[in-house]
Design an enzyme around this catalytic site. Structure first.
Site, PDB file in Angstrom:
ATOM      1  CE1 TYR A 141      19.929   2.771  11.166  1.00 38.75           C
ATOM      2  CE2 TYR A 141      20.297   5.111  11.541  1.00 38.75           C
ATOM      3  CZ  TYR A 141      20.306   4.022  10.698  1.00 38.75           C
ATOM      4  OH  TYR A 141      20.692   4.187   9.391  1.00 38.75           O
ATOM      5  CE  LYS A 169      16.932   2.878   9.301  1.00 36.68           C
ATOM      6  NZ  LYS A 169      17.370   4.238   8.893  1.00 36.68           N
TER       7      LYS A 169
END
Length: 299
Positions: A141, A169
């Site tokens: 992420y 992400k």
């Protein structure tokens, strides 16, 4: 469970809010009901204990209880990811091990925040987390606006020799992040949009889905937008993107998850206010959200 080989956690992964009771404690029964509602309305994956889930204000015991509750509620239907990141490698390692032991289907591991490590430190951090639970698929992420540093594409590419690093992400706020990752990693990495409003252009750049906030309120429409795009119906996808964009932007008019919690309250979900230091939505935010949600209702 998701059968989409190119989207290991589904196309629409809702970054779920954490419901609180009036006394500020976790409302686990409501969390279970909300998870079931989301799955029935467009979500084919759920993330608990992420930014939207207020993980910085949850104790680890609370996080474990929330992960278990959501797994029990929907874990046989859709993938459930647990946010296990930390700016302490030892803490991230332990959290990831415990999430795996609970039966989570994956972990979202954020770039270490505040201490701003170099790329070598980031690589060592993620390798340690991957080695701690080698059977658990990981989504890296990258959100430099919150963490103070960014995971570079070249570093990400090196991490792909960890078999359980499968997804990423992208939340830098630019579609070029997806292009750079595709150039560095090819199709070996499933890239998810971390910004609802950029989902359609990120799909065009090679992303496979979205980790979404908007899907709390418009999961069916967001799922349809992605389905249209993937099927080559680009005009239909664009029309849905343009219809959803005002709400997507409105949900970030102040710090997430304040707006989405207010919007859920307006829809009859008593999820409670965010914990301090975040604040409840004021009347102007609530009025704006009410108008935006009304505009999405069928006429």
């Amino acid at each position: 469970m998701s059968s989409l080989s190119s989207a290991p956690f589904g196309r629409v992964v809702t970054a779920m809010v954490t419901p609180f009771a009036a006394d500020g404690s976790l409302d686990l029964p409501l969390a279970a009901r909300l998870a079931q509602h989301l799955v029935a309305h467009g979500s084919d994956g759920l993330l608990v204990c992420g930014t939207t889930g207020e993980s910085p204000t949850l104790s680890w015991d609370e996080q474990l209880a929330l992960i278990k509750t959501v797994l029990d509620a929907v874990g046989e239907k859709v993938p459930v990811l647990a946010g296990t990141g930390s700016n302490s490698t030892a803490e991230a390692v332990e959290a990831t091990r415990e999430a795996a032991a609970l039966g989570a289907h994956g972990a979202l591991v954020v770039v270490p925040y505040y201490n701003r490590p170099p790329q070598e430190g980031l690589e060592a951090h993620f390798r340690a987390v991957a080695a701690a639970a080698p059977e658990l698929p990981l989504m890296l992420y990258n959100i430099p606006g919150r963490t103070g540093c960014s995971l570079h594409p070249a570093t990400t590419a090196r991490l792909l020799d960890c078999d359980n690093v499968v997804a990423y992400k992208a939340a830098s706020g630019t579609t070029s992040e997806v292009s750079a990752l595709r150039l560095a990693c090819g199709s070996r990495l499933a890239i998810y949009s971390g910004d609802d409003g950029l989902t359609l252009p990120m799909l065009a750049a090679g992303a496979v889905g979205v980790v979404s906030v908007t899907s709390h309120l418009a999961g069916v429409e967001l799922s349809a937008m992605i389905d249209h795009y993937m099927a080559g119906r680009h005009a239909e996808a664009l029309a849905l993107h343009e219809r959803l964009l005002p709400l997507m932007e409105g949900l970030f008019c102040t710090s997430n998850p304040t707006p989405v919690k207010a919007a859920l309250e307006l829809q009859g979900w008593p999820v409670g206010a965010p914990r301090l230091p975040l604040m409840p939505a004021d009347s102007s935010v609530r009025d704006t959200l009410s108008t935006l949600m009304a505009a999405l209702r069928p006429t």
